[in-house]
Design a protein around this motif. Sequence first.
Motif, PDB file in Angstrom:
ATOM      1  N   UNK A   1      14.531 -34.818  14.604  1.00  0.00           N
ATOM      2  CA  UNK A   1      14.137 -35.120  15.979  1.00  0.00           C
ATOM      3  C   UNK A   1      15.222 -34.664  16.935  1.00  0.00           C
ATOM      4  N   UNK A   2      14.838 -34.459  18.184  1.00  0.00           N
ATOM      5  CA  UNK A   2      15.826 -34.236  19.251  1.00  0.00           C
ATOM      6  C   UNK A   2      16.308 -35.606  19.702  1.00  0.00           C
ATOM      7  N   UNK A   3      17.554 -35.698  20.044  1.00  0.00           N
ATOM      8  CA  UNK A   3      18.034 -36.951  20.610  1.00  0.00           C
ATOM      9  C   UNK A   3      18.898 -37.794  19.697  1.00  0.00           C
ATOM     10  N   UNK A   4      19.271 -37.268  18.540  1.00  0.00           N
ATOM     11  CA  UNK A   4      20.120 -38.053  17.637  1.00  0.00           C
ATOM     12  C   UNK A   4      21.515 -38.269  18.238  1.00  0.00           C
ATOM     13  N   UNK A   5      22.077 -37.257  18.866  1.00  0.00           N
ATOM     14  CA  UNK A   5      23.412 -37.407  19.460  1.00  0.00           C
ATOM     15  C   UNK A   5      23.419 -38.481  20.556  1.00  0.00           C
ATOM     16  N   UNK A   6      22.461 -38.490  21.491  1.00  0.00           N
ATOM     17  CA  UNK A   6      22.472 -39.584  22.470  1.00  0.00           C
ATOM     18  C   UNK A   6      22.314 -40.963  21.826  1.00  0.00           C
ATOM     19  N   UNK A   7      21.526 -41.055  20.753  1.00  0.00           N
ATOM     20  CA  UNK A   7      21.374 -42.342  20.075  1.00  0.00           C
ATOM     21  C   UNK A   7      22.708 -42.818  19.522  1.00  0.00           C
ATOM     22  N   UNK A   8      23.419 -41.920  18.852  1.00  0.00           N
ATOM     23  CA  UNK A   8      24.715 -42.286  18.274  1.00  0.00           C
ATOM     24  C   UNK A   8      25.699 -42.634  19.379  1.00  0.00           C
ATOM     25  N   UNK A   9      25.755 -41.795  20.387  1.00  0.00           N
ATOM     26  CA  UNK A   9      26.711 -42.009  21.473  1.00  0.00           C
ATOM     27  C   UNK A   9      26.415 -43.309  22.216  1.00  0.00           C
ATOM     28  N   UNK A  10      25.182 -43.528  22.588  1.00  0.00           N
ATOM     29  CA  UNK A  10      24.839 -44.694  23.395  1.00  0.00           C
ATOM     30  C   UNK A  10      24.812 -46.000  22.628  1.00  0.00           C
ATOM     31  N   UNK A  11      24.300 -45.989  21.407  1.00  0.00           N
ATOM     32  CA  UNK A  11      24.102 -47.233  20.659  1.00  0.00           C
ATOM     33  C   UNK A  11      25.264 -47.576  19.741  1.00  0.00           C
TER      34      UNK A  11
END
Length: 163
Positions: free
Chosen positions: A67-77
């Motif tokens: 999926x797109x968006x794994x980096x923001x998930x890791x960074x934000x959460x």
Amino acid sequence: MSTAGFSLPAGRVTVSLAPADLPKESGRFDLPIAIGILAASGQVPMKALPGLEFAGELALSGELRPIRGALPMVLGKRVAPPAGTSVRIDVPDAGQSWSAAIGDDGRAAATEPLADPTVLITVSAEDFVVLAGGRRPLEATSPAYVGDAELGAAVLSSFAVTP
């Protein structure tokens, strides 16, 4: 789920995707919905789930798709740095680059490639795969950091998608 050897519960299943104001793009909710159904039906033990996050698209074959968006998930959460923080990961031998930034609301979002991120992480394709798969600790890889190396190490250490 049945192609992966699980049984579907009898009757209807209702899934709430609240709140309505957050976009639900791509199939990133496929895996968490499937895990929730399996846990609710007793096929996956609920006590094994606290502290875990799931995101992924499931093919009809049961195959997990990226999926797109794994980096923001890791960074934000997982890393949760302050607003204004940004990260770019380059994997030159794979021709890939991802960027994410923390907004004023504290949420992380994917961005276009950033020229001057808080930290630029450069990592080989092999190291990226073993880090994302949780197959090696960060200390066994050779990433390069420009900028906040402590933040870069925190991102890569939190990137494992399997325990």
